[in-house]
Scaffold this motif. Structure first.
Motif, short mmCIF file in Angstrom:
data_model
loop_
_atom_site.label_atom_id
_atom_site.label_comp_id
_atom_site.label_asym_id
_atom_site.label_seq_id
_atom_site.Cartn_x
_atom_site.Cartn_y
_atom_site.Cartn_z
N ASP A 153 0.84 -1.21 0.00
CA ASP A 153 0.00 0.00 0.00
C ASP A 153 0.87 1.25 0.00
O ASP A 153 0.58 2.23 -0.70
CB ASP A 153 -0.92 0.01 1.22
CG ASP A 153 -2.02 -1.04 1.14
OD1 ASP A 153 -2.27 -1.53 0.03
OD2 ASP A 153 -2.60 -1.38 2.19
N ARG A 154 1.95 1.23 0.79
CA ARG A 154 2.83 2.40 0.86
C ARG A 154 3.57 2.61 -0.45
O ARG A 154 3.80 3.77 -0.84
CB ARG A 154 3.83 2.24 2.01
CG ARG A 154 3.18 2.34 3.38
CD ARG A 154 4.22 2.51 4.47
NE ARG A 154 3.62 2.55 5.80
CZ ARG A 154 4.26 2.89 6.90
NH1 ARG A 154 5.54 3.23 6.85
NH2 ARG A 154 3.65 2.89 8.06
N MET A 155 3.96 1.54 -1.13
CA MET A 155 4.62 1.68 -2.42
C MET A 155 3.73 2.45 -3.39
O MET A 155 4.18 3.37 -4.09
CB MET A 155 4.96 0.30 -2.99
CG MET A 155 6.14 -0.39 -2.35
SD MET A 155 7.72 0.38 -2.77
CE MET A 155 7.83 -0.05 -4.50
N ILE A 156 2.45 2.09 -3.40
CA ILE A 156 1.49 2.76 -4.30
C ILE A 156 1.29 4.21 -3.85
O ILE A 156 1.28 5.14 -4.66
CB ILE A 156 0.15 2.00 -4.31
CG1 ILE A 156 0.35 0.59 -4.89
CG2 ILE A 156 -0.90 2.76 -5.10
CD1 ILE A 156 -0.86 -0.31 -4.72
N ASP A 157 1.14 4.40 -2.53
CA ASP A 157 0.91 5.74 -1.99
C ASP A 157 2.09 6.67 -2.29
O ASP A 157 1.90 7.80 -2.73
CB ASP A 157 0.67 5.64 -0.48
CG ASP A 157 0.48 7.01 0.16
OD1 ASP A 157 -0.37 7.77 -0.32
OD2 ASP A 157 1.20 7.31 1.13
#
Length: 686
Positions: A153-157
């Motif tokens: 999720d953080r990679m995408i964010d």
């Protein structure tokens, strides 16, 4: 590690052609610190994350080594079993080595002197401010420890937010350290295809922590780099500016995937994999037109690991590497292959080293991991049966005997389990040598803390004195055996071995007198009686310890119940107080609302009567004056409005006054003005 910052450095003027130095670049450490939140230690999204697979804390068997007020125990050149297996000692848990030993670098943050500087082709880099020796601890990689779903999720964010630099490092399967927003200066260490540092995973007080260590001597002014050695998890490949002869050209993408190591370095070392083996396998795969893929879960190439032709451990260093990974690994394939390498090892010296480096604890872990595979469990039990005899202490502390007792329930394992348990029952249990024993033995000019004994030899406690014991040879000596050396302060010359039964007058007997049958039986009975009493003593100690433990648990349970009851009571009181405050607040709000509505209705009636009352009092202006007329009009309007609200607070005035209403108001106004005129005339007359 995953980072979109590439590992590059620009060339600076240096007298050393072999290594690039960066003396002339400004120190940007404070500037770099302002770009993120610095953490002193990792934070965890949940308490379950980052836990070491070695379970309970493991004690080492070193002894205090104080010199000039500093405890040198468990140093770099020592035989500390915790250091050799990448586990840090912890104050008050490691008994004999004492507090503040040399194996606490993560806990004490014993970082190398480093600084951040600005490179020309990328962001920040890290350089050494002083020379750093090979394998010296440089810095801990610190950040937020998160689970895999949060990592993705953080990679995408971060990508949506337009962040150019990501700072992720895998901690263990399904867990990552994110130093993008919160971390340490280690996040600025760049990638290089020919690095001078490496990353190693250590267990510290039950948690796994990642440290950066020098791969070779790093000169003052040299940039500190390590091999990221991972795919980009979907990120775009970027140019690599490390300027090394073997540079791959890109960081991430297909080029990096094909050329990078097929295993993390610690796994490769433990499996005995050399770079040439990896290159040969990659070449073969390309020739066959097959894709080379790494698992995104644990960063290993499964097919490569399965294809390895493993060799036995041939050195003590080999054993250390294998045991350290076995204690921490959570991937069953890696564990299985490392176990195969252990099972291939037949050298007895290596066997002693395996046992020493928490071997029984490791085998207990393996029996649990492969509890559904009786064939593997049988292999382990048969291997355990082939290990040399030692003291029973390691078996008891690891609780592997209890595990083997459980395996007797499986018919296919009953016989080998019984044989192994019978063998272990013949082992002797000895009290460990203590600080007091060391103090009492100091007059012998032999510091027991500094001795490195040959394989198979241990220092035990017998009749209040330290004794050198070899369980396999069933030999006890008063003096160190041949081949003993010092681990600190130089080597100790060996002395002639003197068996316990030899003359004690200092002379070496040429030949030992054989015992007759009566003496033999007498000594045998003495030995059996001693063993019986020792076993009984140990059982009583265990029973007492168990009793104490149960009493302590009951006490803790009672205290916990009391704390919970008090907490619940406090919670109920807080709940009641909160409810009371909410009720009072609601009453105030309703009162305020009603007051607000009343003021609004009063305003509407005031406007209603103000529309025609002034006209009714205007003809009195000649006698009373303009100011008095205005005052009277206001009083009449307020009085009439108050009367209307008393009749019905919710009733609104009509759009226009009716004839009846005007008549009543006119009559009220007439009476009011007559009274006012009379009072005014009286005041004027006076």
């Amino acid at each position: 590690m995953v980072s979109s910052s590439t590992a590059s450095s620009t060339r600076s003027q240096t007298p050393d052609d072999k290594h690039k130095l960066f003396f002339d670049y400004a120190d940007k450490t404070q500037e770099a610190l302002s770009t993120f939140t610095e953490l002193k230690k990792c934070s965890y999204a949940s308490k379950e994350l980052g836990n070491s697979n070695s379970h309970d804390f493991i004690e080492c068997d070193c002894y205090e080594e104080f010199q000039d007020g500093v405890n040198h125990a468990c140093g770099e050149d020592s035989d500390c079993i915790n250091r050799l297996t990448l586990i840090e000692c912890v104050n008050d848990l490691c008994g004999s080595c004492g507090n503040d030993c040399r194996n606490q670098r993560f806990q004490k943050r014993e970082y190398a002197d480093i600084a951040v500087f600005q490179t020309q082709k990328k962001g920040y880099g890290v350089r050494a401010q002083k020379d750093i020796e090979a394998h010296e601890f440089i810095y801990e990689y610190i950040g937020e420890v998160i689970a895999e779903d949060e990592f993705r999720d953080r990679m995408i964010d971060y990508d949506h937010r337009g962040l150019k630099h990501f700072y992720f490092m895998m901690l263990q399967t399904g867990e990552f350290i994110d130093a993008t927003v919160k971390g340490s200066l280690a996040r600025f260490c760049n990638h290089s295809c020919n690095p001078n540092a490496y990353v190693n995973k250590w267990a510290v007080a039950g948690k796994l922590r990642m440290g950066i260590f020098a791969n070779r001597k790093i000169l003052k002014g040299e940039e500190i780099t390590f091999d990221y050695n991972v795919d980009r998890y979907g990120a775009t490949a970027q140019p690599c500016y490390c300027d090394e002869p073997n540079c791959l050209g890109f960081l991430g993408g297909k080029t990096q995937t094909d050329a990078a190591s097929l295993l993390p370095q610690n796994y490769a070392d433990a499996l005995g994999v050399r770079p040439s083996i990896e290159k040969k396998w990659i070449k073969l795969m390309k020739a066959n037109g097959e894709k080379i893929l790494k698992s995104e879960v644990n960063n290993i190439n499964v097919e490569f690991v399965k294809s390895l032709d493993l060799s036995p451990c041939e050195s003590l260093d080999d054993v250390s590497k294998v045991m350290s990974v076995l204690l921490q690994a959570d991937d069953n394939l890696i564990i299985r292959r490392l176990m195969e390498r252990i099972l291939l090892t037949k050298d007895q010296t290596m066997h002693y080293q395996i046992i020493k480096l928490h071997g029984y604890r490791c085998f207990n872990k393996l029996l649990g991991i492969f509890e559904d595979d009786s064939e593997i469990q049988l292999e382990i039990l048969e291997y355990l049966n082939c290990l040399p005899k030692t003291t029973k202490n390691g078996i008891i502390s690891s609780q592997i005997d209890k595990k083997v007792e459980e395996l007797k329930e499986k018919p296919e394992l009953t016989q080998v389990s019984d044989e192994l348990l019978a063998k272990w029952r013949s082992f002797e249990t000895y009290k460990r040598i203590t600080k007091k024993d060391i103090s009492e033995s100091s007059h012998k000019k032999m510091d027991l803390r500094r001795l490195r004994l040959p394989p198979g030899w241990e220092i035990i406690h017998e009749n209040g004195k330290p004794v050198y014991y070899n369980a396999q040879q069933q030999t006890k000596l008063h003096h160190p055996p041949n081949g003993v050396t010092k681990t600190f302060g130089g080597s100790q010359p060996s002395r002639p071995s003197t068996p316990l039964d030899s003359p004690s007058n200092g002379a070496i007997s040429s030949k030992k007198r054989p015992l007759d049958a009566e003496e033999y039986e007498k000594k045998k009975k003495q030995r059996i009686e001693f063993q019986r009493k020792e076993l009984e003593r140990l059982k009583n100690e265990e029973l007492q310890q168990l009793k104490d433990k149960l009493e302590l648990e009951d006490q803790k349970k009672t205290e916990l119940e009391k704390i919970i009851a008090e907490a619940n009571q406090q919670k109920e009181l807080e709940k009641q107080q909160k409810f009371k405050e909410q009720q009072e607040e609601e009453q105030k709000r309703q009162k305020k609302l009603q007051q607000s509505k009343g003021d609004y209705m009063l305003h509407k009636w005031n406007r209603f009567f103000a529309g025609f009352v002034p006209n009714l009092v205007r003809h009195y202006e000649k006698d009373l004056g303009k100011d008095h007329i205005k005052e009277c009009a206001r009083d009449i309007v307020k009085t009439l409005s108050s009367k209307e609200l008393k009749k019905d607070p919710k009733k609104s005035p009509p759009p226009e006054p009716s004839k009846e209403k005007k008549a009543k108001v006119r009559e009220f106004t007439k009476v009011y003005m007559e009274k006012f005129s009379q009072k005014y005339a009286q005041r004027k007359k006076k």
